[in-house]
Design a protein around this motif. Structure first.
Motif, PDB file in Angstrom:
ATOM      1  N   ASN B  58      11.962  32.647  29.363  1.00  0.00           N
ATOM      2  CA  ASN B  58      12.858  33.511  28.860  1.00  0.00           C
ATOM      3  C   ASN B  58      14.037  33.831  29.193  1.00  0.00           C
ATOM      4  OD1 ASN B  58      10.817  33.964  26.726  1.00  0.00           O
ATOM      5  ND2 ASN B  58       9.686  35.543  27.779  1.00  0.00           N
ATOM      6  N   SER B  65      18.479  39.112  25.143  1.00  0.00           N
ATOM      7  CA  SER B  65      17.401  38.250  25.844  1.00  0.00           C
ATOM      8  C   SER B  65      16.518  37.566  24.710  1.00  0.00           C
ATOM      9  CB  SER B  65      16.343  39.381  26.176  1.00  0.00           C
ATOM     10  OG  SER B  65      15.797  40.202  25.471  1.00  0.00           O
ATOM     11  N   ASN B  67      13.350  35.176  23.751  1.00  0.00           N
ATOM     12  CA  ASN B  67      11.844  34.836  23.938  1.00  0.00           C
ATOM     13  C   ASN B  67      11.466  33.584  22.959  1.00  0.00           C
ATOM     14  OD1 ASN B  67       9.074  34.825  24.137  1.00  0.00           O
ATOM     15  ND2 ASN B  67       8.925  36.734  23.325  1.00  0.00           N
ATOM     16  N   GLN B  69       8.853  30.691  22.468  1.00  0.00           N
ATOM     17  CA  GLN B  69       7.378  30.702  22.364  1.00  0.00           C
ATOM     18  C   GLN B  69       7.008  29.254  21.587  1.00  0.00           C
ATOM     19  OE1 GLN B  69       4.918  34.234  21.507  1.00  0.00           O
ATOM     20  NE2 GLN B  69       5.430  35.093  23.444  1.00  0.00           N
TER      21      GLN B  69
END
Lengths: 116, 114
Positions: B58, B65, B67, B69
């Protein structure tokens, strides 16, 4: 460093007229893209050049649209004859390398085109 | 099928709230790249971040920010303590190593209310 430069920033013209949009990519970038953005259809890729050669023009709407890249520092998108449904913001973008690489596209400020 | 899905068309938050913009992608390539762009009301498209498929770390940059996945094919973008200047349309994009174009999502319009 200069970014992607597009001209004009705004264009208003009557239907039937020829419209020419211009783009100067970032120096050293060898891929160039023309996009059209509208509320209804979002961001659409019109054509993609690599090393001045058109690679994918499947997004060009119809024969009224044409794009050229005579050299590494200049491209044009031409609409002839123009129609009201061509009204949109047209973006030019360039990147160092080719699609599928890890480089982002860098966009110009766009040309806001209105066909009356 | 959409290669890049941004299910949230419009989001409104009050200033200083946190907000997450979702991005789900679809690809069969093992090597690909994900991007976020910002389009403020002035209209220009500004590159924010790039992520490659081999790097699931991350990333944080100030109030922003991201993230990433792979298990859920998502690349979500969070703005912490939102500000009015964050009001913009945000686009997620995908580039496949074997592909021939960028795939842009349809964008999420974020309005931060003072």
């Amino acid at each position: 460093d200069a970014g992607v430069i597009q001209s004009p920033r705004h264009e208003v013209t009557e239907m039937g007229q020829e419209v020419t949009l211009r783009c100067k990519p970032i120096s050293g970038h060898n891929s160039l893209f023309w996009y059209r953005q509208t509320m209804m259809r979002g961001l659409e890729l019109l054509i993609y050049f690599n090393n001045n050669v058109p690679i994918d023009d499947s997004g060009m709407p119809e024969d009224r649209f044409s794009a050229k890249m005579p050299n590494a520092s200049f491209s044009t998108l031409k609409i002839q004859p123009s129609e009201p449904r061509d009204s949109a913001v047209y973006f030019c973008a360039s990147l160092a390398g080719f699609i599928g690489g890890n480089q982002p596209q860098h966009f110009g400020d766009g040309t806001r085109l209105s066909i009356l | 099928a959409q290669k890049v899905t941004q299910a949230q068309t419009e989001i409104s938050v009050v200033e200083k709230e946190d907000v997450t913009l979702d991005c789900v992608y679809e690809t069969r390539d093992t090597t690909y790249y994900l991007f976020w762009y910002k389009q403020p009301p002035s209209g220009e498209l500004v590159f924010l971040i790039r992520r490659n498929s081999f790097d699931e770390q991350n990333e944080i940059s100030g109030r922003y920010s991201w993230n990433f996945q792979k298990s859920t094919s998502s690349f979500n973008f969070t703005i912490t303590a939102s500000q009015v200047v964050d009001s913009a349309v945000y686009f997620c994009a995908l580039s496949e190593a074997r592909g021939n174009q960028f795939y842009f999502g349809t964008g999420t319009s974020l309005t931060v209310i003072p």
